[in-house]
Design a protein around this motif. Sequence first.
Motif, PDB file in Angstrom:
ATOM      1  N   TYR A  86       3.397  -0.675 -16.969  1.00  0.00           N
ATOM      2  CA  TYR A  86       1.873  -0.403 -17.352  1.00  0.00           C
ATOM      3  C   TYR A  86       1.069  -1.508 -17.846  1.00  0.00           C
ATOM      4  O   TYR A  86      -0.149  -1.538 -17.580  1.00  0.00           O
ATOM      5  N   SER A  87       1.615  -2.644 -18.330  1.00  0.00           N
ATOM      6  CA  SER A  87       1.050  -3.789 -18.621  1.00  0.00           C
ATOM      7  C   SER A  87       0.638  -4.609 -17.280  1.00  0.00           C
ATOM      8  O   SER A  87      -0.601  -4.884 -17.216  1.00  0.00           O
ATOM      9  N   ALA A  88       1.154  -4.480 -16.326  1.00  0.00           N
ATOM     10  CA  ALA A  88       0.979  -5.067 -14.962  1.00  0.00           C
ATOM     11  C   ALA A  88      -0.195  -4.395 -14.342  1.00  0.00           C
ATOM     12  O   ALA A  88      -1.031  -5.018 -13.969  1.00  0.00           O
ATOM     13  N   LEU A  89      -0.250  -2.826 -14.559  1.00  0.00           N
ATOM     14  CA  LEU A  89      -1.179  -2.294 -13.994  1.00  0.00           C
ATOM     15  C   LEU A  89      -2.547  -2.391 -14.771  1.00  0.00           C
ATOM     16  O   LEU A  89      -3.623  -1.938 -13.975  1.00  0.00           O
ATOM     17  N   LYS A  90      -2.790  -2.841 -15.911  1.00  0.00           N
ATOM     18  CA  LYS A  90      -3.973  -3.328 -16.508  1.00  0.00           C
ATOM     19  C   LYS A  90      -4.784  -4.450 -15.516  1.00  0.00           C
ATOM     20  O   LYS A  90      -5.769  -4.621 -15.587  1.00  0.00           O
ATOM     21  N   TYR A  91      -3.826  -5.340 -14.970  1.00  0.00           N
ATOM     22  CA  TYR A  91      -4.394  -6.574 -14.364  1.00  0.00           C
ATOM     23  C   TYR A  91      -4.246  -6.497 -12.890  1.00  0.00           C
ATOM     24  O   TYR A  91      -5.037  -7.311 -12.081  1.00  0.00           O
ATOM     25  N   THR A  92      -3.411  -5.492 -12.421  1.00  0.00           N
ATOM     26  CA  THR A  92      -3.474  -5.851 -10.751  1.00  0.00           C
ATOM     27  C   THR A  92      -3.586  -4.217 -10.094  1.00  0.00           C
ATOM     28  O   THR A  92      -3.528  -3.407 -11.051  1.00  0.00           O
ATOM     29  N   SER A  93      -3.721  -4.250  -9.094  1.00  0.00           N
ATOM     30  CA  SER A  93      -3.795  -2.810  -8.203  1.00  0.00           C
ATOM     31  C   SER A  93      -2.625  -2.156  -8.032  1.00  0.00           C
ATOM     32  O   SER A  93      -1.559  -2.936  -8.185  1.00  0.00           O
ATOM     33  N   SER A  94      -2.376  -0.927  -8.066  1.00  0.00           N
ATOM     34  CA  SER A  94      -1.293  -0.042  -7.919  1.00  0.00           C
ATOM     35  C   SER A  94      -0.601  -0.357  -6.681  1.00  0.00           C
ATOM     36  O   SER A  94       0.765  -0.485  -6.249  1.00  0.00           O
ATOM     37  N   THR A  95      -1.322  -0.773  -5.564  1.00  0.00           N
ATOM     38  CA  THR A  95      -0.642  -1.374  -4.119  1.00  0.00           C
ATOM     39  C   THR A  95      -0.009  -2.844  -4.478  1.00  0.00           C
ATOM     40  O   THR A  95       1.158  -2.829  -4.034  1.00  0.00           O
ATOM     41  N   ASN A  96      -0.773  -3.458  -5.096  1.00  0.00           N
ATOM     42  CA  ASN A  96       0.021  -4.790  -5.171  1.00  0.00           C
ATOM     43  C   ASN A  96       1.316  -4.748  -6.034  1.00  0.00           C
ATOM     44  O   ASN A  96       2.240  -5.187  -5.770  1.00  0.00           O
ATOM     45  N   ALA A  97       1.042  -3.786  -7.142  1.00  0.00           N
ATOM     46  CA  ALA A  97       2.277  -3.769  -8.025  1.00  0.00           C
ATOM     47  C   ALA A  97       3.458  -3.196  -7.259  1.00  0.00           C
ATOM     48  O   ALA A  97       4.626  -3.475  -7.328  1.00  0.00           O
ATOM     49  N   SER A  98       3.289  -2.134  -6.563  1.00  0.00           N
ATOM     50  CA  SER A  98       4.377  -1.666  -5.632  1.00  0.00           C
ATOM     51  C   SER A  98       4.885  -2.476  -4.632  1.00  0.00           C
ATOM     52  O   SER A  98       5.945  -2.612  -4.347  1.00  0.00           O
ATOM     53  N   LEU A  99       3.811  -3.404  -3.897  1.00  0.00           N
ATOM     54  CA  LEU A  99       4.429  -4.542  -3.126  1.00  0.00           C
ATOM     55  C   LEU A  99       5.356  -5.426  -3.613  1.00  0.00           C
ATOM     56  O   LEU A  99       6.343  -5.793  -3.186  1.00  0.00           O
ATOM     57  N   VAL A 100       5.055  -5.844  -4.881  1.00  0.00           N
ATOM     58  CA  VAL A 100       5.808  -6.630  -5.535  1.00  0.00           C
ATOM     59  C   VAL A 100       7.401  -6.094  -5.957  1.00  0.00           C
ATOM     60  O   VAL A 100       8.348  -6.882  -5.989  1.00  0.00           O
ATOM     61  N   SER A 101       7.236  -4.656  -6.230  1.00  0.00           N
ATOM     62  CA  SER A 101       8.295  -4.153  -6.618  1.00  0.00           C
ATOM     63  C   SER A 101       9.385  -4.058  -5.402  1.00  0.00           C
ATOM     64  O   SER A 101      10.559  -3.597  -5.632  1.00  0.00           O
ATOM     65  N   ALA A 102       8.664  -4.045  -4.209  1.00  0.00           N
ATOM     66  CA  ALA A 102       9.881  -4.061  -3.052  1.00  0.00           C
ATOM     67  C   ALA A 102      10.751  -5.019  -3.186  1.00  0.00           C
ATOM     68  O   ALA A 102      11.633  -5.314  -2.301  1.00  0.00           O
ATOM     69  N   LEU A 103      10.468  -6.125  -4.074  1.00  0.00           N
ATOM     70  CA  LEU A 103      11.790  -7.140  -4.098  1.00  0.00           C
ATOM     71  C   LEU A 103      12.926  -6.759  -4.839  1.00  0.00           C
ATOM     72  O   LEU A 103      14.102  -7.387  -4.779  1.00  0.00           O
ATOM     73  N   ASN A 104      12.769  -5.401  -5.254  1.00  0.00           N
ATOM     74  CA  ASN A 104      14.050  -4.855  -6.005  1.00  0.00           C
ATOM     75  C   ASN A 104      15.400  -4.947  -5.432  1.00  0.00           C
ATOM     76  O   ASN A 104      16.242  -5.520  -6.047  1.00  0.00           O
ATOM     77  N   PRO A 105      15.479  -4.502  -4.144  1.00  0.00           N
ATOM     78  CA  PRO A 105      16.624  -4.376  -3.440  1.00  0.00           C
ATOM     79  C   PRO A 105      17.309  -5.907  -3.496  1.00  0.00           C
ATOM     80  O   PRO A 105      18.383  -5.995  -3.483  1.00  0.00           O
ATOM     81  N   ALA A 106      16.538  -6.738  -3.049  1.00  0.00           N
ATOM     82  CA  ALA A 106      17.041  -8.025  -3.339  1.00  0.00           C
ATOM     83  C   ALA A 106      17.591  -8.753  -4.522  1.00  0.00           C
ATOM     84  O   ALA A 106      18.627  -9.255  -4.285  1.00  0.00           O
TER      85      ALA A 106
END
Length: 307
Positions: A86-106
């Motif tokens: 939620y801190s991240a969502l104050k500064y970036t878009s929900s799309t960007n946040a979800s795209l960066v979260s795609a690194l999770n499996p790696a």
Amino acid sequence: MKLRYWLFLLLCNLLWAGNMVTGKYVVTEFTPLWITFLRWAISIVILFPIAHFYEKPDWKMVIKQSWLKLAFMGILGIVLFNILTYSALKYTSSTNASLVSALNPAIIMILSVFLLKERMTFVQIMGLIISFFGVVVILTQGNPLQILYTNYNKGDLLMLGVDLSWAVYSIMGKKMTGVPPITATAISSCIGVLMMLPFLFNEPLQFNKITTHGIAGIVYIALFASVCAFVLWNISVRSLGAGKASISLNLIPIYTAVINLLLGKHLDQAQIWGGLIVLAGMLLTSNIFKQKREAVNFTIPKVHQAK
């Protein structure tokens, strides 16, 4: 039947994508700490009865034997993961946040090599590199050569911390074989809520900012993105393993992008190309193209202790 657990993951990630979009709006009315606290304070009221009547755990025995692991899961998966998100969502878009979260499996697979002594194939390693490049494209807004000179979006960088905390949480969830999944979620979330209590006094609620939309967002996050999604995730991880289940996390940016498009928002080229590169890398990392390749042994050799 394994298909059931994959269907659980499809729904689980749709609910989390909704959390990304909803959280972007709710964070304008509540602080990240209050969103996290309210989210899980509401959730535990529902989780404990479900766990008690469905899984019928021996509560005293579970807490006595696994309290330390559950406490770490509470810190990582409940407190740190959510506040950073939620801190991240104050500064970036929900799309960007979800795209960066795609690194999770790696990240989960890399940690599995060190913590669970798992193996990775050469193709998986290439997939990790490709996915990382895709995230660089997103972080640098389509100019990867400027990686050393770019002023990065604070929210995108915070999402990397979100990825790390979730990866460790998922691996710990896989190792919690002695505790039923709903019970583990209930106890760890309760521990997380108790840990947050002392800090709430420094961030009093600003009631004049709260609207019915904000309250509705909190309810959605608590009931669907918390109770339903976390239970579905933990059940699936217990059956499929953290590595396999993490593949489904690639759906979050796709779901989020679709939701945002339905809400009338647009995607820029860096998000589109970076997202496609990340997802292409994840397909390789997940070994979705079935193979009989010789695994590259990156496991850490065991140290034999003197008897």
